[in-house]
Design a protein around this motif. Structure first.
Motif, PDB file in Angstrom:
ATOM      1  N   CYS B 143      30.654  15.158 -10.486  1.00 32.46           N
ATOM      2  CA  CYS B 143      30.580  13.711 -10.249  1.00 32.46           C
ATOM      3  C   CYS B 143      30.012  13.426  -8.859  1.00 32.46           C
ATOM      4  N   TRP B 145      29.662  10.559  -7.320  1.00 34.45           N
ATOM      5  CA  TRP B 145      30.473   9.578  -6.580  1.00 34.45           C
ATOM      6  C   TRP B 145      31.626  10.273  -5.861  1.00 34.45           C
ATOM      7  N   ARG B 149      32.230  10.605  -1.835  1.00 37.13           N
ATOM      8  CA  ARG B 149      33.445  10.106  -1.174  1.00 37.13           C
ATOM      9  C   ARG B 149      34.060  11.207  -0.297  1.00 37.13           C
ATOM     10  N   ILE B 178      24.188   5.579  -4.113  1.00 35.71           N
ATOM     11  CA  ILE B 178      25.608   5.958  -4.240  1.00 35.71           C
ATOM     12  C   ILE B 178      26.208   6.210  -2.857  1.00 35.71           C
ATOM     13  N   THR B 182      29.418   4.363  -1.180  1.00 35.76           N
ATOM     14  CA  THR B 182      30.697   5.067  -1.028  1.00 35.76           C
ATOM     15  C   THR B 182      31.084   5.266   0.437  1.00 35.76           C
ATOM     16  N   THR B 226      23.031   2.709 -12.070  1.00 30.43           N
ATOM     17  CA  THR B 226      23.799   2.695 -10.817  1.00 30.43           C
ATOM     18  C   THR B 226      23.702   1.330 -10.146  1.00 30.43           C
ATOM     19  N   ASP B 231      29.980   2.268  -9.697  1.00 26.49           N
ATOM     20  CA  ASP B 231      30.784   3.472  -9.933  1.00 26.49           C
ATOM     21  C   ASP B 231      31.592   3.341 -11.225  1.00 26.49           C
ATOM     22  N   SER B 233      32.784   6.302 -12.530  1.00 26.24           N
ATOM     23  CA  SER B 233      33.194   7.701 -12.638  1.00 26.24           C
ATOM     24  C   SER B 233      34.631   7.872 -13.114  1.00 26.24           C
TER      25      SER B 233
END
Lengths: 209, 252
Positions: B143, B145, B149, B178, B182, B226, B231, B233
């Motif tokens: 993933c 995302w 993070r 992304i 994030t 996106t 997000d 996910s």
């Protein structure tokens, strides 16, 4: 009424109707979108068969399904195509897909003698169908379960039927589930949306050929 | 009954006479249209290379020459030799590897763990193990995302650090999007992308290979999704092979 204002009025109506249509489609998405995915699924329940053929392109799921078919007695052997090497496999960074699939089968309890390689290198589903046709030339009565992802079954069936001709009735398609999403919620994840969009594009290209 | 003057037979005839088309006019009009279409088609054909190359550009964010203290291998085929060359040009450079949950194949022992592959390949290219740091986290390894993070968290703990993140060429705009969503802006600004070309194609010839066409198509689909949905996910359900085997057993 002047022609320009009439045109603007028509345009306004068209925008309003289009907007309402979009809102309607959005509100009805949970009812409308699952059939879009199910259209691609032409899989069947398993039948007692000689072989399970694991199509290339999904070694994190498809070999697990083939191993399950073997272990529960639906098939006697598992067929593996020799999938064309990826750049990483060419450079020795990763194992080839064929090797990974064979390792999954072994790890899931399929003995090495029950795994058989299809002849020829395969870079596409059409190549895999041509390889299977060669096997069916040698074993004209064999029945094969073809394991592929749910969304791939319709296009795969068309390709195999084209390659096998009169022998098309000897192959049946078993759906391997997808990780992360299903036909009921595919549009709610980027993987699912990308996967179905990609498959429709490939299906359209195949039909146009 | 009233009658409208404009609809009398005489006025209709006059109107028809006033817009009468000279013989051959319609044919000439079509000839011009066909000629214009052919000219346009010829121009598109002759200019296909810049046009198709330009079609790929919106997908690419390549912040080269990237300058940073750390490099994070995060995608792009054949990335390790290029990362090694980047490190050799910067003696103080370090490599950061992200380690999230094991994948199904890693957990089964079928594939080596991602960081083990990276360490082995970087070692082959002459990067010492001391120059490699592994950052662990939890979440699905595939993933983007979750990975971003985790990377953002590490960057927040190292406020002076600037990093270079490798990525595939046609996936780089999506990764930048992304990343920007994030991480706080001041953290995201410390990340530069290095969009590594596929060994078989790039933006100048993607249309010559099936893989390139699919990569471009998927790049646009992924980027569009996106932008529109952000997000998603957390929406993820894992395939369970053992449960699947049980359904096959029941079906017998």
């Amino acid at each position: 009424m002047k022609p320009l204002s009439r045109r603007l009025k028509r345009l306004g109506w068209a925008a309003l109707v289009s907007g309402l249509l979009c809102v309607g489609l959005f509100l009805a998405r949970n009812a409308l979108l699952p059939p879009v995915a199910r259209f691609l699924d032409v899989s069947e329940p398993p039948l007692k068969s000689d072989y399970a053929l694991v199509l290339g392109g999904g070694s994190d799921v498809r070999p697990f399904v083939a191993a399950g078919l073997y272990k529960t007695g639906w098939v006697k052997q598992v067929l593996l195509p020799k999938v064309k090497l990826s750049p990483e496999a060419e450079q020795g960074v990763m194992a080839s897909e064929q090797e990974t699939t064979a390792r999954v089968l072994a790890a899931r309890g399929v003995p090495a003698e029950a795994v058989r390689l299809l002849p020829g290198e395969c870079a596409s589903t059409a190549d895999e169908a041509a390889s299977l046709a060669l096997l069916l030339d040698a074993e004209p009565n064999a029945r094969v379960l073809i394991v592929t992802h749910t969304f791939h079954t319709r296009r795969a069936r068309s390709i195999f039927h084209r390659a096998l001709g009169a022998r098309a009735g000897q192959v049946h398609f078993i759906a391997a589930p997808t990780d992360g999403y299903s036909a009921d919620d595919w549009w709610q994840s980027d993987d699912g949306f990308g996967c179905y969009a990609n498959e429709y594009m490939k299906l359209a290209t195949f039909r146009l050929r | 009954m009233t009658s409208d003057a404009s609809s009398t037979p005489e006025s209709t005839a006059a109107s028809t006479n006033s817009v009468a088309v000279p013989a051959g006019y319609s044919g000439r009009k079509w000839l011009y249209r066909v000629a214009a279409f052919l000219l346009l088609a010829g121009a598109v054909y002759l200019g296909r290379v810049p046009l198709l190359t330009g079609l790929a550009w919106p997908l690419i964010v390549d912040q080269q020459p990237a300058d940073g203290d750390w490099i994070v291998p995060f995608g792009g085929h054949a990335q390790y030799p290029q990362i090694a060359r980047w490190c050799q040009d910067r003696p103080a450079a370090r490599v950061l590897l992200l380690r999230l949950d094991l994948t199904r194949l890693e957990a089964l022992g079928v594939e080596p763990r991602g960081e083990v592959v990276a360490q082995r390949e970087l070692g082959r290219q002459g990067i010492s193990a001391d120059a490699i740091t592994i950052v662990r986290g939890t979440g699905r390894a595939g993933c983007v995302w979750t990975n971003m993070r985790r990377l953002g968290g590490w960057l927040a703990e190292h406020p002076e650090t600037r990093i270079v993140l490798t990525t595939s060429r046609f996936g780089s705009r999506r990764l930048r999007t992304i990343l920007d969503q994030t991480m706080p802006p001041e953290v995201a600004a410390r990340v530069q992308l290095w969009a590594i070309a596929h060994p078989w194609y790039d933006e100048a010839n993607w249309w010559q290979r099936k893989e390139g066409v699919l990569d471009l198509f998927n790049g646009y689909i992924g980027l569009g999704y996106t932008w529109l949905c952000g997000d998603t996910s957390d929406h993820w359900q894992e395939f369970d092979p053992d449960a699947f085997d049980r359904t096959l057993e029941v079906a017998r």
